[in-house]
Design a protein around this motif. Structure first.
Motif, PDB file in Angstrom:
ATOM      1  N   GLU A   1      -1.003   4.954   6.394  1.00 19.88           N
ATOM      2  CA  GLU A   1      -2.306   4.521   5.879  1.00 19.88           C
ATOM      3  C   GLU A   1      -2.936   3.428   6.746  1.00 19.88           C
ATOM      4  O   GLU A   1      -4.131   3.147   6.629  1.00 19.88           O
ATOM      5  CB  GLU A   1      -2.164   4.014   4.434  1.00 19.88           C
ATOM      6  CG  GLU A   1      -1.342   2.743   4.248  1.00 19.88           C
ATOM      7  CD  GLU A   1       0.139   3.001   4.075  1.00 19.88           C
ATOM      8  OE1 GLU A   1       0.808   2.181   3.422  1.00 19.88           O
ATOM      9  OE2 GLU A   1       0.642   4.031   4.599  1.00 19.88           O
TER      10      GLU A   1
ATOM     11  N   GLN B   1      -5.871   0.556  -1.711  1.00 17.14           N
ATOM     12  CA  GLN B   1      -6.658  -0.061  -2.782  1.00 17.14           C
ATOM     13  C   GLN B   1      -6.031  -1.356  -3.289  1.00 17.14           C
ATOM     14  O   GLN B   1      -6.741  -2.270  -3.744  1.00 17.14           O
ATOM     15  CB  GLN B   1      -6.825   0.915  -3.944  1.00 17.14           C
ATOM     16  CG  GLN B   1      -5.521   1.429  -4.524  1.00 17.14           C
ATOM     17  CD  GLN B   1      -5.708   2.547  -5.517  1.00 17.14           C
ATOM     18  OE1 GLN B   1      -5.885   2.311  -6.693  1.00 17.14           O
ATOM     19  NE2 GLN B   1      -5.689   3.783  -5.020  1.00 17.14           N
TER      20      GLN B   1
ATOM     21  N   PRO C   1      -7.148   9.346   3.220  1.00 18.82           N
ATOM     22  CA  PRO C   1      -8.052   8.193   3.120  1.00 18.82           C
ATOM     23  C   PRO C   1      -8.941   8.200   1.881  1.00 18.82           C
ATOM     24  O   PRO C   1      -9.280   7.133   1.347  1.00 18.82           O
ATOM     25  CB  PRO C   1      -8.885   8.300   4.401  1.00 18.82           C
ATOM     26  CG  PRO C   1      -8.009   9.020   5.365  1.00 18.82           C
ATOM     27  CD  PRO C   1      -7.226   9.997   4.545  1.00 18.82           C
ATOM     28  N   ASP C   2      -9.311   9.390   1.387  1.00 25.33           N
ATOM     29  CA  ASP C   2     -10.230   9.458   0.255  1.00 25.33           C
ATOM     30  C   ASP C   2      -9.594   9.097  -1.076  1.00 25.33           C
ATOM     31  O   ASP C   2     -10.309   8.900  -2.075  1.00 25.33           O
ATOM     32  CB  ASP C   2     -10.851  10.859   0.173  1.00 25.33           C
ATOM     33  CG  ASP C   2     -11.879  11.085   1.267  1.00 25.33           C
ATOM     34  OD1 ASP C   2     -12.485  10.092   1.710  1.00 25.33           O
ATOM     35  OD2 ASP C   2     -12.044  12.244   1.693  1.00 25.33           O
TER      36      ASP C   2
ATOM     37  N   THR D   1      -7.981   6.357  -1.357  1.00 26.17           N
ATOM     38  CA  THR D   1      -7.924   4.893  -1.234  1.00 26.17           C
ATOM     39  C   THR D   1      -6.478   4.381  -1.257  1.00 26.17           C
ATOM     40  O   THR D   1      -6.075   3.624  -2.154  1.00 26.17           O
ATOM     41  CB  THR D   1      -8.735   4.201  -2.362  1.00 26.17           C
ATOM     42  OG1 THR D   1      -9.908   4.960  -2.640  1.00 26.17           O
ATOM     43  CG2 THR D   1      -9.130   2.794  -1.952  1.00 26.17           C
TER      44      THR D   1
ATOM     45  N   THR E   1       0.843  -1.195   0.000  1.00 25.73           N
ATOM     46  CA  THR E   1       0.000   0.000   0.000  1.00 25.73           C
ATOM     47  C   THR E   1       0.880   1.247   0.000  1.00 25.73           C
ATOM     48  O   THR E   1       2.102   1.158  -0.048  1.00 25.73           O
ATOM     49  CB  THR E   1      -0.923  -0.014   1.230  1.00 25.73           C
ATOM     50  OG1 THR E   1      -0.112  -0.027   2.428  1.00 25.73           O
ATOM     51  CG2 THR E   1      -1.803  -1.274   1.238  1.00 25.73           C
TER      52      THR E   1
ATOM     53  N   LYS F   1      -7.109  -4.976  -1.527  1.00 25.90           N
ATOM     54  CA  LYS F   1      -8.379  -5.694  -1.649  1.00 25.90           C
ATOM     55  C   LYS F   1      -8.299  -6.901  -2.568  1.00 25.90           C
ATOM     56  O   LYS F   1      -9.128  -7.822  -2.484  1.00 25.90           O
ATOM     57  CB  LYS F   1      -9.481  -4.749  -2.139  1.00 25.90           C
ATOM     58  CG  LYS F   1      -9.343  -4.281  -3.572  1.00 25.90           C
ATOM     59  CD  LYS F   1     -10.466  -3.339  -3.951  1.00 25.90           C
ATOM     60  CE  LYS F   1     -10.431  -2.977  -5.443  1.00 25.90           C
ATOM     61  NZ  LYS F   1      -9.158  -2.293  -5.804  1.00 25.90           N
TER      62      LYS F   1
END
Length: 299
Positions: A275, A100, A94-95, A97, A89, A103
């Protein structure tokens, strides 16, 4: 009691790229049925419950010294997983992502539950179960035979995971543990032969202890790591030499009991992960903590 040293058993290389899916496979070597959590806890509880320690001291010393080494194996595999996941990561608001990429990885626990570090579960995320995975019958011969089988299973899993990933950190760790696991296989076979008169390696011709096909095992065998059994104590567990003696079955080199532990290598210092809100200490917080420590020391 146990004495802890702030080192790993070996020096692990710093990875160039993250390999979270490879780390998921390596988790089997930590929290799987034949993983290091199982070998550690089997031998540890057998040593705690060992009967007639004085009369059967060489056997007790063997199980107890291997127990101490297994703590180091758990630590080594855990740090390997930590290094493999690192870098998946990226820091950011946070917005945007910043996690991402997590996931789509096989094991989301590494990112949701542990802040990108190892945990005692297997390659499918199933937690290690001590109630099911610890065998402690109280019968010396039965326990030694189980331990021999356990090390054979652990070796097989290591070889398979080695073939699943070419990640240099994973392969360095697995290469070392293949060599050390071979020591434990031979040690339990010798103990069984002394106790019963039966050559277990002939009765059960498993596993093939030849490590030459694995690149990362060769340097350790060249250093003689395959013929050394460590007591992990400068003064205790010395009667293991009554079992660990003679020649290695693979190359005929003399077996050697080493008082104490391997020299070891540095423990990786994991970077912060903003993060993941880990460790959750900002630069301002750190400076304030440093001031508090100075004040409490009278500086």
């Amino acid at each position: 009691m146990f004495t802890r040293t702030d080192k790993l058993l070996i020096d692990l290389p710093t990875p160039k790229n993250p390999d979270a899916n490879g780390a998921a496979a390596v988790q089997e070597l930590l929290g799987g049925r034949f993983g290091e959590m199982s070998t550690l806890n089997n031998y540890m509880f057998q040593s705690f419950a060992f009967r007639n320690k004085k009369k059967l001291k060489p056997f007790y010393d063997l199980v107890a010294s291997i127990t101490a080494e297994e703590f180091g194996h758990v630590e080594l595999v855990s740090n390997t997983i930590n290094l493999m996941v690192q870098g998946t990561t990226f820091p950011g608001d946070p917005d945007i992502t910043p996690m991402q990429n997590a996931k789509d990885k096989r094991n989301s626990y590494h990112f949701i539950d542990t802040a990108q570090t190892a945990k005692p579960f297997d390659s499918m995320g199933q937690g290690w179960n001590g109630a099911d995975n610890v065998f402690n019958s109280g019968n010396l011969i039965l326990d030694l035979l189980h331990n021999f089988f356990l090390e054979c299973g652990a070796r097989t899993h290591k070889m398979r995971v080695y073939e699943m990933t070419d990640n240099p950190v994973a392969r360095e760790m697995i290469g070392y543990l293949l060599v050390r696991g071979g020591v434990h296989v031979v040690a339990y076979a010798k103990a069984l032969e002394i106790a019963t008169g039966v050559d277990v390696t002939k009765m059960l011709p498993i596993p093939n202890l030849d490590n030459k096909k694995f690149e990362t095992t060769r340097k350790y065998e060249a250093e003689g790591v395959h013929r050394k059994l460590y007591t992990f104590s400068e003064h205790d567990y010395q009667e293991v030499s009554k079992i660990w003696k003679g020649k290695h079955p693979e190359d005929g080199s003399p077996l050697e009991v080493i008082k104490g532990a391997p020299e070891g290598g540095p423990v990786p210092d994991l970077d912060e992960l903003p993060e993941e809100f880990a460790p959750g200490i900002s630069q301002e917080d750190f400076l304030e903590i440093a001031r508090r420590l100075q004040r409490s020391a009278g500086l």
